[in-house]
Each structure stands twice: as C-alpha cells, then as structure tokens.
Design a protein around this motif. Structure first.
Motif, mmCIF file in Angstrom:
data_model
loop_
_atom_site.group_PDB
_atom_site.id
_atom_site.type_symbol
_atom_site.label_atom_id
_atom_site.label_comp_id
_atom_site.label_asym_id
_atom_site.label_seq_id
_atom_site.Cartn_x
_atom_site.Cartn_y
_atom_site.Cartn_z
ATOM 1 N N GLU A 1 58.007 -67.442 -46.869
ATOM 2 C CA GLU A 1 58.565 -66.391 -46.027
ATOM 3 C C GLU A 1 58.962 -65.179 -46.855
ATOM 4 O O GLU A 1 58.730 -64.024 -46.459
ATOM 5 C CB GLU A 1 59.785 -66.931 -45.266
ATOM 6 N N GLY B 1 56.109 -62.861 -47.790
ATOM 7 C CA GLY B 1 55.393 -62.201 -46.703
ATOM 8 C C GLY B 1 54.201 -62.985 -46.201
ATOM 9 O O GLY B 1 53.517 -62.558 -45.252
ATOM 10 N N GLU C 1 54.201 -63.974 -42.422
ATOM 11 C CA GLU C 1 53.692 -62.976 -41.482
ATOM 12 C C GLU C 1 52.169 -62.944 -41.502
ATOM 13 O O GLU C 1 51.528 -62.760 -40.466
ATOM 14 C CB GLU C 1 54.261 -61.597 -41.827
ATOM 15 N N GLU C 2 51.601 -63.131 -42.690
ATOM 16 C CA GLU C 2 50.143 -63.189 -42.777
ATOM 17 C C GLU C 2 49.608 -64.383 -42.001
ATOM 18 O O GLU C 2 48.538 -64.303 -41.378
ATOM 19 C CB GLU C 2 49.697 -63.263 -44.239
ATOM 20 N N ASP D 1 50.860 -65.609 -39.300
ATOM 21 C CA ASP D 1 50.852 -65.222 -37.885
ATOM 22 C C ASP D 1 49.645 -64.347 -37.573
ATOM 23 O O ASP D 1 49.013 -64.479 -36.514
ATOM 24 C CB ASP D 1 52.141 -64.472 -37.539
ATOM 25 N N ALA D 2 49.305 -63.456 -38.510
ATOM 26 C CA ALA D 2 48.166 -62.563 -38.300
ATOM 27 C C ALA D 2 46.845 -63.321 -38.309
ATOM 28 O O ALA D 2 45.854 -62.876 -37.716
ATOM 29 C CB ALA D 2 48.150 -61.474 -39.369
#
Length: 302
Positions: free
Chosen positions: A226, A229, A232-233, A235-236
């Motif tokens: 987390e 980052g 978030e990747e 999730d993408a």
C-alpha cells in the motif's frame, strides 16, 4: 518420323503407383478407405487401372499433398458424386473451403507460438512463459531480483486464477524484489514453515508461533504494498483487464472478470486448487490454517 508410343489401356498397380508418385501399399489403403473403387481383377487375379482410376489417383495425391485429410478427400468425392456425378467439384470445393479455414487457424497458432518463443528468449525462459499481462507488471526490475520460486508461484497462480490473478499477486514479488529487509524476513518465515515437517506434531507450540510470524510478515508486506502505491495499481489492473477482455455477455461469460482469463475449457479455480499437489506436512497445513484465522480476525470490518 518416329511413331508416338501407344499407352496401354490399363496398367498394373505398380505402374499406376509409379506414375502418380505413390506406392502400391498406399493405393491399397485408398481402396480400403473407399477413396478409390477397387477395379476388377483380370484372369491372373491382378488389379488393372484405367484412365478414370489414374485421374482419381492424381486428384487424391494433389489434395493429400495440400494437407487435406484422406477422410475429407473421400467425403469430398462422395459429396461430388451425390450432387451431380463423379466429376462434380461441389464436394471438393467445400472441403477446400474448410481446409482454408483450418490452415488460417494453424497460421495464427504458429504466429502465437513464435511470439511466445521470442518473448521467452528476450525476457528469460520462465518470465516469458507467463502471459504478457503478467510479465508487463514485472518489467523494469533489477536483473536477478526475481527468483525462480517467485516465477514458479506466478505460473501456478496464472493456471488457477488466470492472468488477472497472477498480475495482482505480482505486487508481492515487486515489493520483495526491491526491499531487501522484507525479502530477508520472507526467507526466514519460509524456512520456519519448511521446518514444520512430518516429524512435527500439529499441536506442537512451534506451529502456533510460526503462524503468528507468518501473519506478522503478511501484514508488513501488505502495508509495504500500500505504501508503494502498488495497491492502487492492483485496482487499476481490473479496469485494464476489463478493457482488454470485455465480458462475453451481461452475466460475465468466459471472457469476463469472473474467469480471470483462464484458458478455454480449463477447470475451475476450486477444482484446480484441489488438483495441484503439495508437499506440506500436517503441521504446516495447520500453521497455514492458524495464520488464516489470525488474518480473518484482524481484517477490518466492512
């Protein structure tokens, strides 16, 4: 002026085979398959082949050389005979149309295989075995930072959960490859788990202790993912997968996110997990259960 040689009205099987470019054994096989009507035998008990037989043999050879299966050639001749006589080309044309489709599929598969070989040579054999969706997440890492065991784990995950599941799991190895302290702790916990062999009882105190160590490590690893980052990747990735592989229907068919991109006709994730063998001892399996219970206990409430 020399007189032109007069060809025979009929020839023996050896001469027929030599003219066509095949063998007597092959011609006998054509008879057995129904590709070529067997001619009547002469008084000496031998087969003799006339003009129409030779034409049929030439067509058989040409079509076989083009890649048409003998069964399809036979069906083509039978279709042609049913739709207008033995000289009709309807059956042959249909067979050739199907053959063209088969060859196009073979060419596409050949291109896919060549691309895979190129990727394996360019990226390393094990990394190249992963799908491009997974391999793309691992690009840019320092050479040698990914271990064989990391790639083995991704290969198994991709087989079970598809490229999407493996691409998400790749975050784990991205962090371990760039954070030596976490990698060292991972190695320590792995070694502690491996020490829980068949000689350790499931109620041995070491089982619970190693489970707590595994839970602590996984929590630290998740926090590092987390912080970097990568969460978030992850999730993408779902959006990227959906864009590349839209669902086949409104319910999410084989191409949808539910499949994770598993190979067509492959077993379900549950079936795959139940089929993949392991070498875990009962003590180690109990350790995994305890670690999962600790993770569930500490999971945030929804």
């Amino acid at each position: 002026m020399h007189a032109l040689p007069v060809p025979p009205r009929q020839v023996m099987i050896g001469d027929a085979a030599a003219f066509v470019g095949t063998t007597p054994r092959a011609i006998r096989h054509y008879h057995e398959m129904g590709l070529l009507p067997e001619p009547e035998r002469g008084g000496d008990g031998r087969r003799r082949y006339g003009y129409e037989d030779m034409i049929r043999l030439l067509w058989i050879r040409r079509m076989a050389d083009a890649g048409v299966a003998l069964e399809d050639i036979r069906d083509a001749f039978l279709t042609g005979a049913d739709s207008g006589g033995a000289d009709s080309g309807d059956g042959v044309a249909g067979t050739l149309e199907r053959l063209e489709g088969v060859l196009a599929a073979r060419e596409a598969e050949s291109r896919r295989q060549r691309d895979a070989v190129r990727r394996m040579r360019a990226e390393g054999s094990r990394l190249g075995l992963l799908s491009d969706f997974v391999a793309a997440r691992l690009k840019g890492l320092p050479e040698g930072s990914l271990r064989q065991a990391d790639l083995d784990s991704l290969l198994v995950t991709e087989r079970i959960f598809g490229p999407l599941g493996a691409a998400v799991q790749a975050s784990r190895f991205l962090v371990l490859a760039t954070r030596p302290a976490l990698r060292a702790e991972s190695d320590r916990v792995d070694a502690a788990e491996e020490a829980l062999d068949d000689g350790v009882a499931v109620d041995d105190p070491r089982v619970a202790r190693v489970a707590a160590e595994r839970h602590a490590f996984e929590s630290a690893l998740h926090a590092a993912i987390e912080e970097s980052g990568l969460g978030e990747e992850d999730d993408a990735l779902f959006d990227a997968w959906e864009a590349r592989h839209p669902a086949a229907d409104d319910d999410g068919g084989e191409a949808g996110l539910g499949s994770g991109g598993r190979e067509a006709g492959s077993m379900s994730a549950c079936e795959a997990v139940g089929t993949m063998p392991h070498d875990f001892s009962p003590a180690r399996l109990r350790c995994m259960e305890l670690a999962a219970e600790l993770a569930a206990r500490d999971a945030p409430a929804l």
